[in-house]
Write an enzyme that holds these catalytic residues in place. Structure first.
Site, PDB file in Angstrom:
ATOM      1  N   GLY A 129     -83.028 -21.117 143.675  1.00 30.07           N
ATOM      2  CA  GLY A 129     -84.341 -21.187 143.056  1.00 30.07           C
ATOM      3  C   GLY A 129     -84.683 -19.881 142.360  1.00 30.07           C
ATOM      4  O   GLY A 129     -83.815 -19.181 141.827  1.00 30.07           O
ATOM      5  N   SER A 130     -85.963 -19.520 142.402  1.00 29.81           N
ATOM      6  CA  SER A 130     -86.451 -18.408 141.570  1.00 29.81           C
ATOM      7  C   SER A 130     -85.930 -17.039 141.971  1.00 29.81           C
ATOM      8  O   SER A 130     -86.058 -16.090 141.188  1.00 29.81           O
ATOM      9  CB  SER A 130     -87.983 -18.397 141.575  1.00 29.81           C
ATOM     10  OG  SER A 130     -88.479 -19.567 140.946  1.00 29.81           O
ATOM     11  N   THR A 131     -85.376 -16.871 143.175  1.00 31.00           N
ATOM     12  CA  THR A 131     -84.794 -15.562 143.511  1.00 31.00           C
ATOM     13  C   THR A 131     -83.646 -15.229 142.567  1.00 31.00           C
ATOM     14  O   THR A 131     -83.354 -14.056 142.324  1.00 31.00           O
ATOM     15  CB  THR A 131     -84.297 -15.547 144.965  1.00 31.00           C
ATOM     16  OG1 THR A 131     -83.470 -16.689 145.193  1.00 31.00           O
ATOM     17  CG2 THR A 131     -85.459 -15.562 145.947  1.00 31.00           C
TER      18      THR A 131
ATOM     19  N   LYS B  95     -83.673 -15.601 139.485  1.00 25.55           N
ATOM     20  CA  LYS B  95     -84.222 -15.112 138.223  1.00 25.55           C
ATOM     21  C   LYS B  95     -84.051 -13.594 138.094  1.00 25.55           C
ATOM     22  O   LYS B  95     -84.131 -13.054 136.992  1.00 25.55           O
ATOM     23  CB  LYS B  95     -85.690 -15.504 138.105  1.00 25.55           C
ATOM     24  CG  LYS B  95     -85.893 -17.010 137.912  1.00 25.55           C
ATOM     25  CD  LYS B  95     -87.360 -17.415 137.962  1.00 25.55           C
ATOM     26  CE  LYS B  95     -87.521 -18.921 137.743  1.00 25.55           C
ATOM     27  NZ  LYS B  95     -88.903 -19.385 137.915  1.00 25.55           N
TER      28      LYS B  95
END
Length: 703
Positions: free
Chosen positions: A292-294, A296
Site C-alpha cells: 500500500g502507501s508505504t 510511495k
C-alpha cells in the site's frame, strides 16, 4: 617291482604337490586376511566388542547485545539400555515394568527396546533430576544414564522467532540456532566401553571417554529491552484488534543491526511442540504482502532523484485518474485539488503518485525497485527469508506501473521495506540487515566481529535528506499524525492495503495496516516497521492501527537509548505530571488553532484580527502547565495567496520543508541559507509585505 616303485613315487609327488598347493592356499588366505584386509577386520572386531555411548556437546550461549542470556544449554540425564546385558540378567520383564512406571512409558514398547538385538538403545531422553536419581538408586542391569545437554530459553517466548528452536539431538532447527548451528553446535563426544562376545562388560578392559567440544557463544544485535518494548506493544494490538498476524521490526539504519524483531502469534521454544507449527513462522522475513502507501516512499525517492519532481512541484487531484481503460481513485474518492508534491505525500494522494509513476516510466521505476532490493532477499542471517513478488518487467504495462507507484501489484516482505526506508534514513546508503554481532570462545574472548556492510548508494545524500523532511511532514500534518512523538522529529508513512484473495482479486473486508518510519528525522537512530494483518473492527487504516504501535515502540526505545529530546526542554525535577506541550499553530486558521490548543488543556488569548495565525507565545513545543494561556497573533490583513499584502509568519525553529510550505501557502518565496532549523528571518515576524515577496531564512543546527 620297478613298476610298483614308480607308482609309489608318483603318488608321493602328487601328494606333495597337493600339500604344497594347500600350504600356498593357506598362506595366500593368511596374507589376504592379515595384510590386505587386516585393518578392516581389526576395526570390525573392535566394533563388535566395543559399545559407544554418544555424548552431545553443549550448545553455545546466545546473548543479546548487552550480554544478557537469551538461550543457554542445561544438563539433563538420558536413559539408555544395553539389550545383551538385559537379556543375560533374565529380568527383562521386571526391568521393563519398572522403567515403564518411572518414565511414564508403555511397558510393551519398553520391553521391545530393551530386548532388541542391538548394542545400544535409547529409552528416554533428557529426564528430570528426580527421575534420574531414582534410576541411579535402582541400578538396573543393562540400564545406564548419560549426561546430555538441552536448550533452554530463560526468557520463554521473548524473541522466539529470532532464536528459533533446537531438536532433542542438539541440532538447530530454526532461527539463529539453525543459521549458526556450525558455530553454536560444537562437536559431539562419546564413551567407549569394551564387552565380551556375549555382551558382558570386561573389567580392566578398554574404557575411553572422548569429550565433546562445546559450541562457541554468539552475541546478537538484538537489544532485550527494545525487544520487550516491541513485544509488549504487539501484545496490546493483538488483544485489542484480534488480527490474523502482527509484525514489528526495529533497526539501526546506520549499521543495519536489527535491534528487535517480533511476530504474533508466537510460541515458547522450551515447549514448541505444544503450539501450532504456523506460530513458528517468522513473518518479518517470510510474509509477502502488498504494502500500500508505504511503498510511495520508493516512488517519491525515484522521482526526486531523477529530477522528475521537486517538493514545490504542483499537482491537481480531481479525486481520480484514468490509466487506459481503468480508473484509479484516491481513498474514498476524495478530491485533494491543487497541491504541492509535499502535500501529495502528506495526503497520500493516489492521483499524484500515479502521475509521478507514469512520468518516471517503467524502465526507471524498475531500476529503483531493484536498487532498493525488492524482488530479492536482503541477505539477513536467518533461514527462510522470502524474496517477495514483483510483476515481471517483460509483462508490465502502464496500468501495472500506475498501481505499483501507489503500492499495489507487487508484494514485499517487512524486512525488505524496512531496509529500503532505512536507506533513506541513512543518507541513501543501503546497509545489509544482520543479527550476528560477535562470536565468543570458551573464555568469552571475541574471535569474530561482524562489521556493518554497506550494499550500495541507492539515492544521493541530498535526495535522502529532502525526502526525510517531506516524510516528517506526513507525521506533522498528514496521515501519520498518530505516530507523532512529543520531543522528537519523526518521519514516516502510513499504508492501508486490501488483502489479495487466494482465488484472485482482493478480499472485500480484509486489510493490511502498516506504518514505517524513523526518528529523529534529522539524525536517525532508529527505523521501525509495524504491519498488522487483517485487524478486526473499524477503523482499519495504517494511521489508526499501526501508527500508534509505532509511536509507543519508538518513544520508549528512544528514551531508553537516551536520545536527546528536540524542540522541547527537558522536564525539570519536581515538575508535575500536569505539564503539556504547546502545539504549533502558526499558519493555521483561528478555528483550527482553538480546537488544537484547547485539546491540550490550554487557554487561548487572541490578538489582532484576520484568518491565519502568524505568531504564538509561548513558542511551539514549550513545556507548560495545563491551563496556561497561549497568545495567538492574527494578521491584520487578508493572508490568502494572491492578495496584495500578507503578514510574515514566525518561522523560528521550523524545518526547511515546513518553512517552504508555510510561505508557499500565503504567496511568499523562501531564500534559504544553511541547513537545519530556522534561526533567523528577514523580514521579521509580523511584517506586512506584498504577496510574492522573498523571505530570507537562515537555518542552523537543532538546539
Amino acid at each position: 617291482m620297478q613298476t610298483t616303485n614308480l607308482a609309489i613315487r608318483k603318488r608321493i609327488v602328487t601328494l606333495f604337490l597337493f600339500f604344497i598347493l594347500g600350504f600356498l592356499g593357506l598362506m595366500g588366505r593368511m596374507f589376504w586376511v592379515q595384510i590386505v584386509r587386516g585393518a578392516e577386520l581389526s576395526e570390525k572386531a573392535l566394533e563388535n566388542r566395543m559399545r559407544d555411548v554418544p555424548v552431545k556437546a553443549k550448545r553455545g550461549v546466545v546473548y543479546d547485545r548487552n550480554g544478557r542470556e537469551l538461550a543457554i544449554s542445561v544438563s539433563a540425564d538420558s536413559v539408555y539400555a544395553n539389550p545383551a546385558e538385559v537379556r543375560k540378567s533374565g529380568r527383562a520383564e521386571e526391568i521393563a515394568h519398572t522403567l515403564a512406571q518411572i518414565l511414564g512409558l508403555e511397558e510393551e514398547n519398553v520391553y521391545q527396546r530393551i530386548t532388541k538385538v542391538s548394542g545400544f538403545e535409547w529409552i528416554k531422553r533428557q529426564v528430570d533430576f528426580k527421575t534420574s536419581a531414582q534410576l541411579k538408586k535402582l541400578d538396573l542391569p543393562g540400564i545406564g544414564l548419560v549426561e546430555e545437554s538441552r536448550r533452554f530459553y530463560p526468557k520463554k517466548s521473548l524473541a522466539c522467532h529470532v532464536l528459533g528452536i533446537s531438536s532433542i539431538d542438539n541440532i538447530g532447527l530454526e532461527g539463529v540456532d539453525r543459521q549458526y548451528n556450525d558455530i553454536i553446535g560444537g562437536i559431539p563426544g562419546r564413551i567407549v566401553i569394551e564387552h565380551d562376545a556375549v555382551g558382558r562388560e570386561i573389567p580392566e578392559a578398554t574404557h575411553r571417554y572422548i569429550p565433546p567440544t562445546d559450541g562457541a557463544s554468539v552475541v546478537l544485535t538484538i537489544d532485550e529491552t527494545i525487544q520487550y518494548i516491541v513485544e509488549r506493544e504487539l501484545d496490546r494490538v493483538w488483544e485489542a484488534r484480534k488480527p490474523k498476524g502482527a509484525i514489528a521490526v526495529v533497526m539501526d539504519p546506520r549499521t543495519g543491526e536489527v535491534l528487535a524483531m517480533a511476530n504474533r502469534p508466537c510460541f515458547d521454544p522450551n515447549d514448541y511442540k505444544q503450539y501450532p507449527e504456523v506460530n513458528r513462522r517468522n513473518l518479518a522475513i517470510w510474509y509477502a504482502y502488498e504494502p500500500g502507501s508505504t511503498m510511495k516512499i520508493v516512488t517519491a525517492a525515484a522521482g526526486l532523484e531523477e529530477g522528475v519532481v521537486r517538493p514545490n512541484s504542483r499537482f491537481f487531484c480531481p479525486g481520480s485518474i484514468k490509466v487506459g481503460k481503468e480508473t484509479i481513485s484516491c481513498s474514498q474518492g476524495r478530491a485533494h485539488g491543487a497541491q504541492t508534491f509535499v502535500e501529495v505525500v502528506e495526503h497520500s494522494c493516489n492521483v499524484g503518485f500515479v502521475s509521478l509513476g507514469l512520468e518516471l516510466g517503467l524502465d526507471k521505476y524498475y531500476q529503483y525497485l531493484n536498487a532498493f532490493g525488492f524482488g530479492q532477499k536482503t541477505g539477513i542471517d536467518l533461514p527462510g527469508e522470502a524474496k517477495g513478488i514483483l510483476v515481471p518487467r517483460t509483462r508490465a504495462k502502464q496500468i501495472d506501473l500506475a498501481t505499483m507507484a501507489m503500492g499495489q501489484a507487487n508484494a514485499v516482505t517487512p524486512i525488505q521495506l524496512l531496509t529500503a526506508v532505512s536507506t533513506v534514513a541513512n543518507d541513501g546508503v543501503m546497509m545489509k540487515p544482520h543479527l550476528l554481532k560477535e562470536v565468543l570462545d570458551a573464555d568469552g574472548k571475541v574471535v569474530k566481529r561482524v562489521e556493518p556492510e554497506p550494499v550500495r548508494q541507492v539515492i544521493s545524500k541530498a535526495t535522502a535528506r529532502e525526502l526525510a523532511l517531506i516524510l516528517e511532514g506526513v507525521v506533522q500534518n498528514g496521515t501519520g499524525q498518530n505516530a507523532y512523538i512529543e520531543g522528537y522529529r519523526v518521519a514516516g508513512k502510513t499504508g492501508t492495503a486490501q488483502k489479495i484473495s487466494p482465488s484472485g482479486g482482493y478480499l472485500p473486508n480484509e486489510y493490511v495496516a502498516s506504518f514505517v518510519g524513523f526518528a529523529p528525522a534529522n539524525n536517525p537512530r532508529l527505523a521501525c516497521i509495524v504491519v498488522i494483518d487483517a485487524p478486526q473492527g473499524y477503523p482499519y487504516y495504517g494511521g489508526t492501527v499501526a501508527a500508534p504501535v509505532f509511536r509507543e515502540i519508538m518513544r520508549d526505545s528512544l528514551r531508553y537509548l537516551e536520545v536527546p529530546l528536540q524542540g522541547v526542554p527537558k522536564v525539570e525535577k519536581g515538575e508535575t505530571k500536569e505539564t503539556v506541550s504547546v502545539p504549533d499553530v502558526v499558519n493555521l486558521t483561528l478555528d483550527d488553532a482553538l480546537t488544537i490548543i484547547k485539546r491540550q488543556g490550554l487557554e487561548v488569548q487572541v490578538e489582532g484580527s484576520g484568518d491565519l495565525i502568524w505568531s504564538q507565545a509561548p513558542r511551539a513545543y514549550s513545556k507548560v502547565k495545563k491551563g496556561t494561556k497561549v497568545i495567538v497573533y492574527l494578521s491584520e490583513v487578508n493572508q490568502q495567496a494572491g492578495e496584495e499584502e500578507v503578514t510574515v509568519p514566525d518561522l523560528q525553529g521550523k524545518s526547511m520543508r515546513e518553512v517552504a510550505r508555510i510561505l508557499a501557502k500565503i504567496g511568499l518565496h523562501m531564500e534559504p541559507q544553511g541547513y537545519g532549523l530556522a534561526a533567523k528571518q528577514n523580514p521579521a515576524p509580523g511584517a506586512v509585505v506584498k504577496s510574492g515577496s522573498v523571505v530570507v531564512v537562515e537555518f542552523g543546527p537543532a538546539p
